[in-house]
Design a protein around this motif. Structure first.
Motif, PDB file in Angstrom:
ATOM      1  N   PHE A  86      -6.986 -12.494  -0.488  1.00 19.57           N
ATOM      2  CA  PHE A  86      -7.792 -13.116  -1.544  1.00 19.57           C
ATOM      3  C   PHE A  86      -7.768 -12.295  -2.831  1.00 19.57           C
ATOM      4  CE2 PHE A  86      -9.953 -13.842   2.594  1.00 19.57           C
ATOM      5  CZ  PHE A  86      -9.587 -15.167   2.777  1.00 19.57           C
ATOM      6  N   GLY A  87      -6.792 -11.413  -2.992  1.00 20.90           N
ATOM      7  CA  GLY A  87      -6.721 -10.569  -4.180  1.00 20.90           C
ATOM      8  C   GLY A  87      -5.455 -10.835  -4.966  1.00 20.90           C
ATOM      9  N   ALA A  88      -5.463 -10.409  -6.235  1.00 25.27           N
ATOM     10  CA  ALA A  88      -4.339 -10.693  -7.121  1.00 25.27           C
ATOM     11  C   ALA A  88      -3.304  -9.572  -7.132  1.00 25.27           C
ATOM     12  CB  ALA A  88      -4.843 -10.935  -8.537  1.00 25.27           C
ATOM     13  N   THR A  89      -3.768  -8.321  -7.157  1.00 24.03           N
ATOM     14  CA  THR A  89      -2.846  -7.196  -7.233  1.00 24.03           C
ATOM     15  C   THR A  89      -3.194  -6.147  -6.178  1.00 24.03           C
ATOM     16  OG1 THR A  89      -4.224  -6.060  -8.881  1.00 24.03           O
ATOM     17  CG2 THR A  89      -2.479  -7.508  -9.713  1.00 24.03           C
ATOM     18  N   SER A  90      -2.213  -5.309  -5.851  1.00 24.35           N
ATOM     19  CA  SER A  90      -2.423  -4.235  -4.882  1.00 24.35           C
ATOM     20  C   SER A  90      -3.035  -3.029  -5.584  1.00 24.35           C
ATOM     21  CB  SER A  90      -1.093  -3.837  -4.228  1.00 24.35           C
ATOM     22  OG  SER A  90      -0.533  -4.928  -3.535  1.00 24.35           O
ATOM     23  N   GLY A  91      -4.101  -2.481  -5.021  1.00 26.35           N
ATOM     24  CA  GLY A  91      -4.777  -1.351  -5.646  1.00 26.35           C
ATOM     25  C   GLY A  91      -4.133  -0.016  -5.356  1.00 26.35           C
ATOM     26  N   HIS A  92      -3.200   0.027  -4.399  1.00 29.39           N
ATOM     27  CA  HIS A  92      -2.537   1.272  -4.050  1.00 29.39           C
ATOM     28  C   HIS A  92      -1.213   0.958  -3.375  1.00 29.39           C
ATOM     29  CE1 HIS A  92      -5.590   0.252  -0.880  1.00 29.39           C
ATOM     30  NE2 HIS A  92      -4.462   0.090  -0.228  1.00 29.39           N
ATOM     31  N   GLY A  93      -0.346   1.942  -3.317  1.00 25.95           N
ATOM     32  CA  GLY A  93       0.901   1.788  -2.598  1.00 25.95           C
ATOM     33  C   GLY A  93       0.712   2.074  -1.126  1.00 25.95           C
ATOM     34  N   VAL A  94       1.576   1.494  -0.294  1.00 20.55           N
ATOM     35  CA  VAL A  94       1.536   1.708   1.154  1.00 20.55           C
ATOM     36  C   VAL A  94       2.924   2.148   1.598  1.00 20.55           C
ATOM     37  CG1 VAL A  94       1.106   0.687   3.411  1.00 20.55           C
ATOM     38  CG2 VAL A  94      -0.243  -0.067   1.430  1.00 20.55           C
ATOM     39  N   THR A  95       3.006   3.354   2.182  1.00 22.81           N
ATOM     40  CA  THR A  95       4.292   3.937   2.560  1.00 22.81           C
ATOM     41  C   THR A  95       4.202   4.522   3.967  1.00 22.81           C
ATOM     42  OG1 THR A  95       4.694   4.518   0.247  1.00 22.81           O
ATOM     43  CG2 THR A  95       6.055   5.612   1.892  1.00 22.81           C
ATOM     44  N   ALA A  96       5.237   4.324   4.760  1.00 25.65           N
ATOM     45  CA  ALA A  96       5.260   4.853   6.124  1.00 25.65           C
ATOM     46  C   ALA A  96       5.411   6.374   6.111  1.00 25.65           C
ATOM     47  CB  ALA A  96       6.405   4.224   6.907  1.00 25.65           C
ATOM     48  N   LEU A  97       4.584   7.051   6.899  1.00 23.64           N
ATOM     49  CA  LEU A  97       4.724   8.487   7.107  1.00 23.64           C
ATOM     50  C   LEU A  97       5.588   8.780   8.323  1.00 23.64           C
ATOM     51  CD1 LEU A  97       1.063   9.656   6.442  1.00 23.64           C
ATOM     52  CD2 LEU A  97       3.056  10.252   5.071  1.00 23.64           C
ATOM     53  N   THR A  98       5.583   7.870   9.292  1.00 26.35           N
ATOM     54  CA  THR A  98       6.368   8.002  10.508  1.00 26.35           C
ATOM     55  C   THR A  98       7.144   6.704  10.705  1.00 26.35           C
ATOM     56  OG1 THR A  98       4.674   7.032  11.948  1.00 26.35           O
ATOM     57  CG2 THR A  98       4.510   9.402  11.516  1.00 26.35           C
ATOM     58  N   GLN A  99       7.985   6.650  11.734  1.00 24.87           N
ATOM     59  CA  GLN A  99       8.542   5.368  12.129  1.00 24.87           C
ATOM     60  C   GLN A  99       7.378   4.418  12.417  1.00 24.87           C
ATOM     61  OE1 GLN A  99      11.622   4.188  12.378  1.00 24.87           O
ATOM     62  NE2 GLN A  99      12.786   6.032  11.931  1.00 24.87           N
ATOM     63  N   ALA A 100       7.446   3.217  11.896  1.00 24.99           N
ATOM     64  CA  ALA A 100       6.303   2.313  12.023  1.00 24.99           C
ATOM     65  C   ALA A 100       6.767   0.885  12.263  1.00 24.99           C
ATOM     66  CB  ALA A 100       5.437   2.381  10.765  1.00 24.99           C
ATOM     67  N   LYS A 101       5.913   0.124  12.913  1.00 22.75           N
ATOM     68  CA  LYS A 101       6.101  -1.314  13.082  1.00 22.75           C
ATOM     69  C   LYS A 101       4.855  -2.006  12.528  1.00 22.75           C
ATOM     70  CE  LYS A 101       8.885  -1.003  17.340  1.00 22.75           C
ATOM     71  NZ  LYS A 101      10.136  -1.504  16.747  1.00 22.75           N
ATOM     72  N   VAL A 102       5.074  -3.039  11.748  1.00 23.93           N
ATOM     73  CA  VAL A 102       3.956  -3.797  11.179  1.00 23.93           C
ATOM     74  C   VAL A 102       4.201  -5.284  11.402  1.00 23.93           C
ATOM     75  CG1 VAL A 102       3.325  -2.084   9.438  1.00 23.93           C
ATOM     76  CG2 VAL A 102       5.066  -3.798   8.900  1.00 23.93           C
ATOM     77  N   CYS A 103       3.122  -6.020  11.487  1.00 23.57           N
ATOM     78  CA  CYS A 103       3.181  -7.472  11.574  1.00 23.57           C
ATOM     79  C   CYS A 103       2.787  -7.996  10.196  1.00 23.57           C
ATOM     80  CB  CYS A 103       2.227  -7.978  12.641  1.00 23.57           C
ATOM     81  SG  CYS A 103       2.390  -9.732  13.007  1.00 23.57           S
ATOM     82  N   VAL A 104       3.735  -8.588   9.495  1.00 26.52           N
ATOM     83  CA  VAL A 104       3.583  -8.926   8.086  1.00 26.52           C
ATOM     84  C   VAL A 104       3.331 -10.423   7.913  1.00 26.52           C
ATOM     85  CG1 VAL A 104       4.722  -8.903   5.837  1.00 26.52           C
ATOM     86  CG2 VAL A 104       5.080  -7.020   7.428  1.00 26.52           C
ATOM     87  N   PHE A 105       2.430 -10.735   6.969  1.00 25.05           N
ATOM     88  CA  PHE A 105       2.124 -12.122   6.635  1.00 25.05           C
ATOM     89  C   PHE A 105       2.200 -12.310   5.126  1.00 25.05           C
ATOM     90  CE2 PHE A 105      -0.369 -10.768  10.267  1.00 25.05           C
ATOM     91  CZ  PHE A 105      -0.094 -11.743  11.229  1.00 25.05           C
ATOM     92  N   SER A 106       2.676 -13.448   4.694  1.00 24.95           N
ATOM     93  CA  SER A 106       2.524 -13.824   3.296  1.00 24.95           C
ATOM     94  C   SER A 106       1.033 -13.910   2.995  1.00 24.95           C
ATOM     95  CB  SER A 106       3.184 -15.177   3.042  1.00 24.95           C
ATOM     96  OG  SER A 106       2.654 -15.796   1.892  1.00 24.95           O
ATOM     97  N   ARG A 107       0.598 -13.287   1.893  1.00 25.54           N
ATOM     98  CA  ARG A 107      -0.840 -13.311   1.589  1.00 25.54           C
ATOM     99  C   ARG A 107      -1.360 -14.732   1.421  1.00 25.54           C
ATOM    100  NH1 ARG A 107      -4.062 -13.995  -2.516  1.00 25.54           N
ATOM    101  NH2 ARG A 107      -2.370 -14.106  -4.016  1.00 25.54           N
ATOM    102  N   ARG A 108      -0.618 -15.584   0.763  1.00 23.97           N
ATOM    103  CA  ARG A 108      -1.083 -16.967   0.555  1.00 23.97           C
ATOM    104  C   ARG A 108      -1.241 -17.695   1.893  1.00 23.97           C
ATOM    105  NH1 ARG A 108      -1.129 -18.493  -4.714  1.00 23.97           N
ATOM    106  NH2 ARG A 108       0.065 -17.197  -6.188  1.00 23.97           N
ATOM    107  N   ASP A 109      -0.264 -17.518   2.796  1.00 22.06           N
ATOM    108  CA  ASP A 109      -0.373 -18.159   4.109  1.00 22.06           C
ATOM    109  C   ASP A 109      -1.551 -17.591   4.888  1.00 22.06           C
ATOM    110  OD1 ASP A 109       1.855 -19.669   3.552  1.00 22.06           O
ATOM    111  OD2 ASP A 109       3.243 -18.398   4.697  1.00 22.06           O
ATOM    112  N   PHE A 110      -1.723 -16.267   4.810  1.00 20.84           N
ATOM    113  CA  PHE A 110      -2.815 -15.635   5.541  1.00 20.84           C
ATOM    114  C   PHE A 110      -4.171 -16.059   4.976  1.00 20.84           C
ATOM    115  CE2 PHE A 110      -5.831 -12.307   6.553  1.00 20.84           C
ATOM    116  CZ  PHE A 110      -5.582 -12.071   7.893  1.00 20.84           C
ATOM    117  N   ASP A 111      -4.284 -16.126   3.647  1.00 22.04           N
ATOM    118  CA  ASP A 111      -5.538 -16.568   3.029  1.00 22.04           C
ATOM    119  C   ASP A 111      -5.913 -17.964   3.507  1.00 22.04           C
ATOM    120  OD1 ASP A 111      -5.519 -14.186   1.689  1.00 22.04           O
ATOM    121  OD2 ASP A 111      -5.180 -15.032  -0.302  1.00 22.04           O
TER     122      ASP A 111
END
Length: 232
Positions: A86-111
């Motif tokens: 429900f937001g317009a812009t990202s307030g911070h960056g997100v970067t992996a520190l280790t090997q990582a797995k994420v489950c990603v969604f389009s923000r519009r679809d998730f909203d």
């Protein structure tokens, strides 16, 4: 079986609020993504186009200062939710520190999905309030605590988030062993200290018998009660 059926954080992530049919619908709009250490998922100030659940690994939240330095403002772990629904812009960056797995969604679809499923919106509100509480504790950590208190608090938080509670086999002297997903310089950046101060505090905590340091990144908490007292 869907990715959600085999997800190791299924019962701890925000989707725990959904029933089987709802999870299946959520699975249709999500996708798994692997991240290498140092790989970014989101960038500060850019359009908020993604949200994600962390499945494995540790990621940092960071923002840039006016003089170009990076400030780490948070850390996320498996089952944590990242991004700005429900937001317009990202307030911070997100970067992996280790090997990582994420489950990603389009923000519009998730909203859209969240609006149609009040239980998920309620879970998001709970997570947001929990994040607010952590932010307030972090302000105390950075603003009022001494260098020793900062590092002790930081190590206790790491152990709580990275160590399986079932691994402690001595109730009278609980041992917590974990690989710290930070370099000493990153620890210093997180805590607002110099790397020399961080190194001195690690050495002191080890000399006091509160922790052991088998390697540059590995930490073993030997005396949790003592470390909690050190953390204030």
């Amino acid at each position: 079986m869907t990715a959600c059926d085999t997800c190791v954080v299924r019962n701890r992530a925000i989707c725990a609020a959904l029933d089987g049919g709802e999870v299946a619908l959520l699975n249709q709009i999500g996708r798994r993504r692997d991240l290498a250490p140092g790989e970014s998922l989101m960038w500060e100030g850019e359009d908020s186009v993604l949200v994600a659940n962390v499945v494995e690994g540790v990621l940092k939240l960071s923002t840039g200062t006016e003089d170009g330095r990076e400030q780490i403002v948070g850390v996320v772990y498996p089952s944590d939710f990242i991004g700005r629904p429900f937001g317009a812009t990202s307030g911070h960056g997100v970067t992996a520190l280790t090997q990582a797995k994420v489950c990603v969604f389009s923000r519009r679809d998730f909203d859209k999905f969240a609006r149609e499923h009040p239980a998920l919106e309620h879970k998001l509100l709970q997570r947001t309030l929990g994040e607010l509480d952590r932010t307030r504790r972090w302000m105390l950590l950075l603003g009022r605590k001494s260098a020793g208190e900062k590092l002790a608090t930081f190590l206790l938080e790491m152990s709580e988030r990275l160590v399986d509670p079932g691994c402690d086999t001595q109730p009278d002297l609980p041992l917590s062993r974990f690989a710290l997903p930070f370099s000493r310089q990153q620890v210093a950046d997180v805590l607002g200290l110099t790397i020399e101060t961080v190194s001195r505090q690690f050495t002191r905590l080890k000399a006091d018998g509160l922790i052991d340091l088998p390697s540059r990144r590995e930490v073993v908490i030997l005396n949790r009660a003592g470390l909690m007292a050190e953390a204030g």
